[in-house]
Design a protein around this motif. Structure first.
Motif, PDB file in Angstrom:
ATOM      1  N   VAL A 104     -55.213  66.897  -3.726  1.00  0.00           N
ATOM      2  CA  VAL A 104     -55.526  68.532  -4.051  1.00  0.00           C
ATOM      3  C   VAL A 104     -54.425  68.777  -4.929  1.00  0.00           C
ATOM      4  O   VAL A 104     -54.476  69.561  -5.878  1.00  0.00           O
ATOM      5  CB  VAL A 104     -55.542  69.258  -2.810  1.00  0.00           C
ATOM      6  CG1 VAL A 104     -56.798  69.322  -2.146  1.00  0.00           C
ATOM      7  CG2 VAL A 104     -54.457  69.115  -1.808  1.00  0.00           C
ATOM      8  N   CYS A 105     -53.121  68.213  -4.735  1.00  0.00           N
ATOM      9  CA  CYS A 105     -51.918  68.584  -5.811  1.00  0.00           C
ATOM     10  C   CYS A 105     -50.917  67.695  -5.380  1.00  0.00           C
ATOM     11  O   CYS A 105     -50.899  67.066  -4.551  1.00  0.00           O
ATOM     12  CB  CYS A 105     -51.666  70.080  -5.585  1.00  0.00           C
ATOM     13  SG  CYS A 105     -51.005  70.502  -3.952  1.00  0.00           S
ATOM     14  N   SER A 106     -50.031  67.809  -6.243  1.00  0.00           N
ATOM     15  CA  SER A 106     -48.437  67.319  -5.964  1.00  0.00           C
ATOM     16  C   SER A 106     -47.852  68.182  -4.855  1.00  0.00           C
ATOM     17  O   SER A 106     -48.000  69.122  -4.516  1.00  0.00           O
ATOM     18  CB  SER A 106     -47.678  67.430  -7.082  1.00  0.00           C
ATOM     19  OG  SER A 106     -46.361  67.042  -6.752  1.00  0.00           O
ATOM     20  N   ILE A 107     -47.187  67.201  -3.717  1.00  0.00           N
ATOM     21  CA  ILE A 107     -46.509  67.847  -2.773  1.00  0.00           C
ATOM     22  C   ILE A 107     -45.484  69.001  -3.258  1.00  0.00           C
ATOM     23  O   ILE A 107     -45.197  69.807  -2.537  1.00  0.00           O
ATOM     24  CB  ILE A 107     -45.902  66.775  -2.048  1.00  0.00           C
ATOM     25  CG1 ILE A 107     -45.194  67.457  -0.495  1.00  0.00           C
ATOM     26  CG2 ILE A 107     -44.760  66.144  -2.664  1.00  0.00           C
ATOM     27  CD1 ILE A 107     -46.377  67.739   0.495  1.00  0.00           C
ATOM     28  N   ASP A 108     -44.849  68.748  -4.368  1.00  0.00           N
ATOM     29  CA  ASP A 108     -44.004  69.892  -4.809  1.00  0.00           C
ATOM     30  C   ASP A 108     -44.480  71.176  -5.480  1.00  0.00           C
ATOM     31  O   ASP A 108     -43.767  72.083  -5.490  1.00  0.00           O
ATOM     32  CB  ASP A 108     -43.390  69.180  -6.132  1.00  0.00           C
ATOM     33  CG  ASP A 108     -42.488  68.124  -5.999  1.00  0.00           C
ATOM     34  OD1 ASP A 108     -42.056  67.741  -4.844  1.00  0.00           O
ATOM     35  OD2 ASP A 108     -42.353  67.054  -6.970  1.00  0.00           O
ATOM     36  N   LYS A 109     -45.869  71.228  -5.518  1.00  0.00           N
ATOM     37  CA  LYS A 109     -46.592  72.535  -5.572  1.00  0.00           C
ATOM     38  C   LYS A 109     -46.572  73.497  -4.739  1.00  0.00           C
ATOM     39  O   LYS A 109     -46.735  74.559  -4.644  1.00  0.00           O
ATOM     40  CB  LYS A 109     -47.877  72.442  -6.144  1.00  0.00           C
ATOM     41  CG  LYS A 109     -48.759  73.454  -6.721  1.00  0.00           C
ATOM     42  CD  LYS A 109     -50.167  73.129  -7.392  1.00  0.00           C
ATOM     43  CE  LYS A 109     -50.945  74.475  -7.299  1.00  0.00           C
ATOM     44  NZ  LYS A 109     -50.380  75.082  -8.469  1.00  0.00           N
ATOM     45  N   LEU A 110     -46.391  72.945  -3.476  1.00  0.00           N
ATOM     46  CA  LEU A 110     -46.581  73.648  -2.123  1.00  0.00           C
ATOM     47  C   LEU A 110     -45.348  73.689  -1.427  1.00  0.00           C
ATOM     48  O   LEU A 110     -44.821  73.023  -0.710  1.00  0.00           O
ATOM     49  CB  LEU A 110     -47.516  73.110  -1.166  1.00  0.00           C
ATOM     50  CG  LEU A 110     -48.175  74.064  -0.009  1.00  0.00           C
ATOM     51  CD1 LEU A 110     -48.954  75.337  -0.560  1.00  0.00           C
ATOM     52  CD2 LEU A 110     -49.082  73.215   0.633  1.00  0.00           C
TER      53      LEU A 110
END
Length: 111
Positions: A6-12
């Motif tokens: 779904v996304c990079s861990i850094d995005k959340l």
């Protein structure tokens, strides 16, 4: 079950939630106390986008009619008020919770 990125861990960030669409379905991914959670991204009452909802005490409040869902398991914590329930003849139901993991710096959801 298939794992989808779904996304990079850094995005959340911790304490936040984000809405993602995978194969035409919306999911709400949250990070609470550095643990990841995923539930359906649309309210079960009238399809309100929970990604636009306010987070409060590990819950998300639907921006449409204010049903409250637990971000960890999708359970209804507070249903819509009686007026909207009478008008729509429908109430909010528990949302589905999904398996989620961090893999190689990315967040993946099991669907």
């Amino acid at each position: 079950m298939e794992w989808k990125t779904v996304c990079s861990i850094d995005k959340l960030n911790n304490g936040s939630h984000e809405s993602f669409e995978i194969d035409g379905k919306k999911f709400l991914v949250s990070r609470i106390d550095d643990k990841l959670y995923a539930i359906d991204g649309l309210c079960s009452h009238m399809g309100g986008d929970l990604g636009k909802g306010k987070t409060e005490n590990n819950n998300v409040i639907c921006p449409k009619h204010h049903a409250v869902f637990n971000l960890k398991n999708g359970h209804v914590m507070k249903n819509i008020n009686g007026f909207f329930r009478a008008m729509t003849r429908k109430e909010a139901m528990d949302l589905h919770a999904y398996e989620i993991r961090e893999e190689n710096g990315n967040i993946e959801i099991g669907i």
